[in-house]
Scaffold this active site. Structure first.
Site, short mmCIF file in Angstrom:
data_model
loop_
_atom_site.label_atom_id
_atom_site.label_comp_id
_atom_site.label_asym_id
_atom_site.label_seq_id
_atom_site.Cartn_x
_atom_site.Cartn_y
_atom_site.Cartn_z
CE LYS A 1 -3.62 2.65 0.16
NZ LYS A 1 -4.69 2.58 1.16
CE LYS B 1 -3.87 7.06 7.90
NZ LYS B 1 -4.10 5.68 7.41
#
Length: 289
Positions: free
Chosen positions: A172, A240
């Site tokens: 990811k 984030k």
């Protein structure tokens, strides 16, 4: 059909849990804000539980899609956490984008308790979740993955095991690194077209059919040209994720100069009040003059 629990009913989790229900699974949901869980039950049926521990009781599979490392720990651990209620042999599938470190921590805790933990972050945005067309990249034990894959298929266009625990999260990060550069490049191209007096839509119609084409170009160029940024993954969440990428890069020794630069550009967007704008809002830095 399986007995499932789904923890976290945000813009991604709400439709994902709905796809599981439509597939015929027995689904119990938990959400920190109970009203959202009530709304899900009203729309899809199933049941809701007041705590993660109660939601997972008797479940063969537990899916989670929350916000960050701390959110994931909070739904997993503690007396009311999911791990306190899961049965031996069950499988926890985490769709949250978190650090590989917390993934491996929870994998070990799950293994000690006799159940499996699969990290399975997702890509495809809100539209992908709603259409059941997400890309799911997984890490964890091969046997647990093989059992979970047919369940995940309810909302996946593609689902692959990349490797051992943490491999899904590291994949990811590759996804987010690639996206960061793509969005910045697209922003610069569209702004260049504007400055040069060109029709941005006509430009994209031509260049999208060649080597410059991308999902971002196809799906975001029009809203970028229209200065609309309410379509998908928020800047706050991207920062984030990029922080996780940059931390992992330090650990692995990988160089991420473009990613680090784009992260600072997103910081500029936050300073402009765009923390909840979608990630294509990078162009606003260039057009604000």
């Amino acid at each position: 059909m399986a007995k499932l629990a789904f923890l976290g009913l945000g813009v991604m989790g709400f439709p994902m849990a709905g796809h599981l229900r439509k597939a015929g699974h027995e689904v119990t949901v938990y959400n920190r804000t109970a009203q959202k869980a009530d709304a899900w039950v009203a729309e899809h049926g199933g049941t809701r539980a007041p705590t993660p521990r109660e939601a997972v009781q008797g479940a063969q599979f537990v899916m989670a899609c929350v916000g960050n490392d701390d959110d994931l720990r909070s739904v997993c651990l503690g007396p009311d956490g999911a791990f306190a209620g899961m049965e031996r042999g069950a499988i926890f599938v985490d769709h949250t984008t978190v650090s590989a470190a917390v993934t491996r921590e929870l994998y070990e805790k799950a293994e000690e308790s006799g159940f499996a933990f699969v990290d399975a972050p997702i890509s495809g945005g809100q539209a992908g979740a709603e259409n059941g067309a997400l890309s799911v990249m997984c890490g964890g034990d091969a046997q647990a993955y093989a059992q979970a894959e047919p369940v995940i298929a309810a909302y996946a266009r593609i689902c692959r095991r990349i490797g051992d625990s943490g491999a899904g999260q590291m994949t990811k990060m590759c996804n987010q690194i690639a996206i960061a550069g793509l969005v910045q490049g697209l922003s610069e191209a569209l702004n260049f077209a504007r400055k040069a007096g060109l029709d941005g839509r006509a430009v994209v119609e031509v260049i999208s059919q060649g080597a410059a084409g991308s999902w971002q170009m196809q799906n975001r160029h029009e809203t970028m040209l229209d200065d609309e940024f309410e379509h998908g993954f928020a800047v706050d969440w991207m920062r984030k994720d990029l922080a996780i990428c940059l931390d992992a890069a330090e650990e692995t020794g990988a160089a991420l100069p473009v990613t680090a630069l784009v992260d600072q550009f997103y910081k500029d967007v936050q300073a402009m009040g765009g923390g909840r704008w979608d990630t294509s809002s990078l162009i606003r830095r260039l057009t604000r003059d």
